[in-house]
Design an enzyme around this catalytic site. Structure first.
Site, PDB file in Angstrom:
ATOM      1  N   LYS A  11       0.842  -1.204   0.000  1.00 38.21           N
ATOM      2  CA  LYS A  11       0.000   0.000   0.000  1.00 38.21           C
ATOM      3  C   LYS A  11       0.871   1.246   0.000  1.00 38.21           C
ATOM      4  O   LYS A  11       2.010   1.237   0.501  1.00 38.21           O
ATOM      5  CB  LYS A  11      -0.936   0.052   1.210  1.00 38.21           C
ATOM      6  CG  LYS A  11      -0.261   0.189   2.593  1.00 38.21           C
ATOM      7  CD  LYS A  11       0.048   1.620   3.021  1.00 38.21           C
ATOM      8  CE  LYS A  11       1.001   1.665   4.219  1.00 38.21           C
ATOM      9  NZ  LYS A  11       1.584   2.907   4.589  1.00 38.21           N
ATOM     10  N   ASP A 141      -3.119  -1.667   8.864  1.00 39.90           N
ATOM     11  CA  ASP A 141      -3.102  -1.711   7.392  1.00 39.90           C
ATOM     12  C   ASP A 141      -3.570  -3.047   6.828  1.00 39.90           C
ATOM     13  O   ASP A 141      -3.628  -3.217   5.611  1.00 39.90           O
ATOM     14  CB  ASP A 141      -1.678  -1.466   6.878  1.00 39.90           C
ATOM     15  CG  ASP A 141      -1.161  -0.064   7.205  1.00 39.90           C
ATOM     16  OD1 ASP A 141      -1.992   0.854   7.329  1.00 39.90           O
ATOM     17  OD2 ASP A 141       0.069   0.095   7.319  1.00 39.90           O
TER      18      ASP A 141
HETATM   19  P1  ATP Z   1       4.161  -0.714   9.222  1.00 35.65           P
HETATM   20  O1  ATP Z   1       3.097  -1.669   8.740  1.00 35.65           O
HETATM   21  O2  ATP Z   1       4.477  -0.827  10.681  1.00 35.65           O
HETATM   22  O3  ATP Z   1       4.024   0.670   8.666  1.00 35.65           O
HETATM   23  P2  ATP Z   1       6.189  -1.108   7.271  1.00 35.65           P
HETATM   24  O4  ATP Z   1       5.242  -1.102   6.162  1.00 35.65           O
HETATM   25  O5  ATP Z   1       7.135   0.051   7.348  1.00 35.65           O
HETATM   26  O6  ATP Z   1       5.486  -1.282   8.644  1.00 35.65           O
HETATM   27  P3  ATP Z   1       6.807  -3.941   7.259  1.00 35.65           P
HETATM   28  O7  ATP Z   1       7.499  -4.475   6.037  1.00 35.65           O
HETATM   29  O8  ATP Z   1       5.407  -4.329   7.454  1.00 35.65           O
HETATM   30  O9  ATP Z   1       7.065  -2.392   7.264  1.00 35.65           O
HETATM   31  O10 ATP Z   1       7.700  -4.400   8.524  1.00 35.65           O
HETATM   32  C1  ATP Z   1       7.593  -3.835   9.798  1.00 35.65           C
HETATM   33  C2  ATP Z   1       8.172  -4.806  10.825  1.00 35.65           C
HETATM   34  O11 ATP Z   1       7.235  -5.870  11.016  1.00 35.65           O
HETATM   35  C3  ATP Z   1       9.452  -5.507  10.398  1.00 35.65           C
HETATM   36  O12 ATP Z   1      10.590  -4.797  10.803  1.00 35.65           O
HETATM   37  C4  ATP Z   1       9.366  -6.866  11.071  1.00 35.65           C
HETATM   38  O13 ATP Z   1      10.075  -6.887  12.269  1.00 35.65           O
HETATM   39  C5  ATP Z   1       7.895  -7.075  11.407  1.00 35.65           C
HETATM   40  N1  ATP Z   1       7.259  -8.214  10.674  1.00 35.65           N
HETATM   41  C6  ATP Z   1       6.471  -9.159  11.197  1.00 35.65           C
HETATM   42  N2  ATP Z   1       6.022 -10.013  10.249  1.00 35.65           N
HETATM   43  C7  ATP Z   1       6.520  -9.586   9.090  1.00 35.65           C
HETATM   44  C8  ATP Z   1       6.390 -10.052   7.757  1.00 35.65           C
HETATM   45  N3  ATP Z   1       5.663 -11.126   7.397  1.00 35.65           N
HETATM   46  N4  ATP Z   1       7.038  -9.363   6.803  1.00 35.65           N
HETATM   47  C9  ATP Z   1       7.772  -8.256   7.138  1.00 35.65           C
HETATM   48  N5  ATP Z   1       7.927  -7.791   8.379  1.00 35.65           N
HETATM   49  C10 ATP Z   1       7.303  -8.446   9.364  1.00 35.65           C
END
Ligand code: ATP
Length: 298
Positions: A11, A141
């Site tokens: 997203k 999200d």
């Molecule tokens: P947010 O949804 O908090 O805005 P983001 O989009 O910046 O996060 P994500 O790629 O969702 O980033 O990763 C955030 C954190 O979630 C990672 O640093 C990791 O520790 C944790 N995490 C848990 N499960 C997963 C997964 N399946 N894939 C990626 N990260 C995960």
């Protein structure tokens, strides 16, 4: 059924309005989401115990993905099993094409894909509304990753309403090896606004008009991100690629969510090629378009 694979999108926030922090620590949001063509595919298979594996596509660093009970996809599958009273463990395999900790909600996409895959594998026949409620418990999200397209997100972002969108938008997506922590960005937002009255957030009506008209140029005038100033304070160097993209002719440049991923709106794919050429020195350049559908069984 032997296995089910589901593909879910990243997203971006076309507009991210952030309100004053609530007593429970969350911030009320009024956001316009768009699902873009960077995907994670999750495959669920019956297994003797709960298991998670992850591979990443070329250029994606999967180092930050936990391979245990805290993985959001595994948490999603177990939450659904508890909810439905199912005792049928699965192995989940994530094929990740969404940069980690980039503000692109990659973990949420994995969770949405796992929910849809397990619901199908276990033949639960759950109504979508029930899946959306479970998704909202996993993260702000996650419901949007199920719905996809372009949508308004209210509450913490988990209350999703599809928006009329008649456009196709080309995005240059600039990603970096080092992520930014979403909680840290919100803490910086609170520090920045400690002396100010933060108004209740809303989605600008001009943004809804731009999407309904399918106009990238009109959209460029109204995109915005209330977290951007906070994230730029945490990572000042991000100002440079944002400015460079605008110099190269991007219609608009902004951070995706809490960043550090930078987004550049372009008028078509040729324009995106030309904008991207000026950004390769800053990070990894990906091309994507939106809106695309939410978590879909393959
Ligand atoms: P947010 O949804 O908090 O805005 P983001 O989009 O910046 O996060 P994500 O790629 O969702 O980033 O990763 C955030 C954190 O979630 C990672 O640093 C990791 O520790 C944790 N995490 C848990 N499960 C997963 C997964 N399946 N894939 C990626 N990260 C995960």
């Amino acid at each position: 059924m032997r296995e089910v694979s589901v593909r879910a999108p990243a997203k971006i926030n076309l507009h991210l309005g952030v309100g004053p922090v609530r007593p429970d620590g969350f911030h009320p949001l009024a956001t316009a989401y768009q699902a873009i063509s960077l995907f994670s595919t999750v495959t669920a298979r019956p297994n003797a115990q709960w298991e998670i594996t992850c591979e990443t596509r070329p250029g994606i660093d999967g180092g930050g993905v936990p391979l245990g009970a805290s993985n959001l996809a595994l948490r999603a599958a177990r939450l659904l099993a508890d909810h439905a009273g199912v005792d049928r463990p699965v192995s989940l395999h994530i094929d990740k094409g969404i940069p980690v900790a980039g503000g692109l909600a990659g973990g949420s996409a994995d969770a949405a894909a796992a929910l849809r895959a397990c619901a199908a594998l276990w033949e639960l026949g759950l109504p979508d509304a029930e899946l959306l409620t479970l998704a909202g418990r996993l993260g702000s999200d996650v419901p949007f990753a199920l719905v996809g397209g372009s949508a308004a997100g209210l509450g913490r972002g988990e209350l999703v309403e599809p928006l009329a969108d008649n456009g196709r938008y080309d995005w240059v997506v600039l990603t970096f090896d080092e992520g930014l922590s979403t909680p840290a960005a919100y803490r910086e937002f609170d520090a920045l606004h400690a002396e100010a009255v933060v108004p209740e957030p809303e989605i600008p009506s001009a943004l809804l008009d731009a999407l309904a008209a399918g106009s990238a140029t009109a959209l460029a005038r109204v995109v915005g991100n209330d977290l951007q100033a906070a994230s730029l304070r945490l990572r000042p160097a991000l100002a440079e690629p944002l400015a460079a993209g605008v110099e190269r002719g991007a219609l608009a440049a902004l951070l995706s969510g809490s960043g550090p991923t930078c987004l550049f709106l372009c008028s078509d794919s040729d324009h995106a090629e030309s904008v991207a050429a000026g950004l390769t020195t800053y990070g990894r350049v990906l091309h994507a378009h939106g809106p695309v559908t939410g978590a879909t069984i393959l």
